[in-house]
Structures are given as C-alpha cells and as structure tokens.
Design an enzyme around this catalytic site. Structure first.
Site, mmCIF file in Angstrom:
data_model
loop_
_atom_site.group_PDB
_atom_site.id
_atom_site.type_symbol
_atom_site.label_atom_id
_atom_site.label_comp_id
_atom_site.label_asym_id
_atom_site.label_seq_id
_atom_site.Cartn_x
_atom_site.Cartn_y
_atom_site.Cartn_z
ATOM 1 N N CYS A 159 3.413 -3.413 2.451
ATOM 2 C CA CYS A 159 2.837 -3.583 1.117
ATOM 3 C C CYS A 159 1.375 -3.143 1.038
ATOM 4 C CB CYS A 159 2.997 -5.031 0.658
ATOM 5 S SG CYS A 159 2.273 -6.286 1.731
ATOM 6 N N HIS A 194 1.508 -11.355 0.292
ATOM 7 C CA HIS A 194 2.009 -10.109 -0.289
ATOM 8 C C HIS A 194 0.921 -9.543 -1.185
ATOM 9 C CE1 HIS A 194 4.692 -7.122 -1.818
ATOM 10 N NE2 HIS A 194 4.809 -7.658 -3.025
ATOM 11 N N SER A 211 8.201 -3.987 -1.453
ATOM 12 C CA SER A 211 8.572 -5.298 -0.920
ATOM 13 C C SER A 211 10.035 -5.236 -0.515
ATOM 14 C CB SER A 211 8.358 -6.396 -1.970
ATOM 15 O OG SER A 211 8.926 -7.630 -1.551
#
Length: 331
Positions: A159, A194, A211
């Site tokens: 990510c 994330h 993701s």
C-alpha cells in the site's frame, strides 16, 4: 495465497535475474510509537512483520530463498506449492501492465479510474518482502525516481508503494490534489495499518491505492467531504470486524516531480476513541481548510529552478543592494 500472484517472485526473478543486495527487517518488533516516529508505519502486514528490499533490483539468491520460505509458511499447500512452481519449465509468461495514456478529452474521474486499474493490475505483494524501499523522509524528487522504477519493473506492490506510484501518475493533473490518508485499526487484539492516496477534485473526494480487500483501496470522486470519505473506509473496516483507532491525514503533495520538499504524511492525527462523532467531523473539516491554505503557499524551489536563478554574476547580485543604499543616502 488467495488473491496473489504466487508466481510474482518467480516473474521478478525472470525479469531481474540474480544480483546483489538486500538487507531485511527480520522480526520487526518496534513499539507503535517508535514506528510512527521513524515513519515506518508500513513494516507490518497486519501483525506479521515483513522484510524490505534495501539494496535495489535485481535481488540476490538468499532473498529469493527467504521469500519461498515465506510462501511455504503461509500457503495451505506449504512446501509443495514452492516445489511445484520452481520445478516447472512451462510457467506462463506474466503480463506487464501498460501505464495508462489519455486523450485530452478524457475526464479527470476517468483518468483516476484508469490509474487505479493500472495499480490493481500490478497486484498486491504477498511475497513477504517489499521490493521498493520507501523512506518517508526523502524529498519528493527521490520518491518519484522510485516510482519510475516501479513502472519499469512492474512488480507486485504494497500500500505505501501504491501511494508513491499514485502521486507519480497524477503529477500531470494539476486539477487533482493528492494527500496521504492512513488508518490504524484493531482486530482480535492485533493492530493493522493501511495507507491510501486521498484525492480531491471538483469539490469531491476519492482515493487511490491497493489492498488485499477490494473496498479498502479505490474510492471514486463522489464524496462531498473528507468526513464522508473517511466514514466510507470506516464502514468497510467494520465489515471485516475491525475497529478504527487512528486516522492520519497529510497535506496536499506538490505536483512538481523535481520538488525537494518532503511529503507531510501526518499533518493531523485523530484518535477516534477520544473524539465524539461531531468532534471527529469538525477536525476533518479543519484539516480540509488547512489543505486549501497549503495550495496558496509557495513550495520550495526545485533544483532546476535553483540553477536557473543562480545563472549570472554572483558579485553583481551581492553589490546591488549597496548601490541602492548609496543612492538613497545621496538623495
């Protein structure tokens, strides 16, 4: 590995060959605050630490062996899948995604969607080793050089790499403002991190990224406020029984690929547990106003502009103020 190119490492090996250089993050166990201070929030894939390629590409034989050991640990078939792939002589050729090109008439939302398709086509990196080292403290121009390498190598990415790549691919879109947007969640006692690239255009917000979960990356330009965008991610996390703990939002990123300024990764850090819903919304509105103010501020000059400004006689520029003073004294 569900959703992964099991042959991703093999494809990279065929592309890059075997050469020198990588040092891993074996057993990353830093406390959360230490990781935050160092800007290395992305060194854990969930609660599992992963290695970072610090020597560039191509990688050495020891690194491939370490990645295959990771496959044997996490894949349901264990060592069998590794032997099956490594012993095969007729593996299919892995397609290389093409960087999107646009007609002048292509709308900005369509361009962003095409860029997201390209990022998704690179696929999420399940090898246990991040191929490209992203140091958040590096100037933007250095990070853009890494993005060019990502395009050239076409390897699976994580990510944080997707954020850098998204910035690079949208630099030529002055109407699109970009900012880092990261999340810390908790599930079953473990913390997960994330990050995506928030985008703002035409009074609407969206996001680019990658993701393992399809609804934790791309968001089209349909969200009226930053709060609406964050709530969309929070709802997606709830679907996986994750509770949102922290949201970090950076400032708008310069469109100058030669800029020597650093990306401001966390201009606002919001502790979800300590804020009411209304306070959380107001903080996001405040951050939106701060980002708008950033647009009007002059960014640090790029090295190219510095060199142009330095052309000429240094002695003359130094003496000019003295001449102006002497005229003033005579008057």
């Amino acid at each position: 590995m569900p959703g992964a190119r099991v042959t991703g490492a093999e494809g990279a090996q065929r592309k890059s060959g075997v050469s020198e250089g990588l040092v891993g993050y074996a057993g990353v166990t830093q406390r959360e605050e230490e990781a935050d201070d160092e800007g290395e929030d992305d060194l854990r894939d969930g609660d599992v630490p992963f290695f970072v390629n610090r020597g560039g590409l191509p990688v050495d034989e020891a690194t491939w062996e370490r990645m295959w050991r990771h496959v044997s640990r996490i894949h349901p078939e264990g060592d069998v899948i590794g032997r099956k792939i490594r012993g095969a002589t007729d593996l299919p050729k892995i397609p290389t995604p093409s960087v999107p090109t646009f007609q002048p008439s292509t709308t900005l939302p369509d361009r962003l969607e095409a860029i997201q398709r390209y990022i998704r086509d690179l696929q999420y990196n399940h090898t246990g080793t991040q191929f490209f080292e992203i140091k958040k403290s590096r100037p933007l121009t250095a990070l853009m050089d890494i993005a060019k390498e990502m395009v050239r190598e076409a390897l699976p990415i994580k990510c944080l790499e997707a954020v850098i790549l998204g910035i690079y691919l949208t630099n030529s879109m002055p109407g699109v403002e970009r900012f880092p947007l990261s999340f810390k969640t908790q599930f079953s006692g473990n913390c997960f991190r994330h990050i995506v690239l928030g985008v703002h255009c035409g009074g609407r917000f969206g996001a680019l990224g990658i993701s393992r979960r399809g609804n934790l990356m791309y968001k089209p330009l349909v969200f009226r406020t930053l709060s609406d965008l964050v709530q969309e991610f929070e709802g997606a996390y709830r679907g996986y029984w994750h509770s949102l703990k922290k949201v970090k939002i950076g400032q708008y990123v310069s469109h100058d690929p030669h800029s020597v300024e650093q990306i401001e990764w966390k201009h606002s850090i919001l502790d979800v547990d300590r804020l009411t819903h209304e306070e959380f919304r107001k903080e996001l509105e405040r951050h939106t106003r701060d980002m708008r103010l950033k647009i009007g501020k002059a960014a640090p000059p790029s090295p190219t502009k510095e060199r142009k400004r330095d052309v000429g006689s240094p002695q003359r520029s130094q003496s000019s103020p003295h001449r102006r003073n002497s005229r003033g004294e005579r008057r």
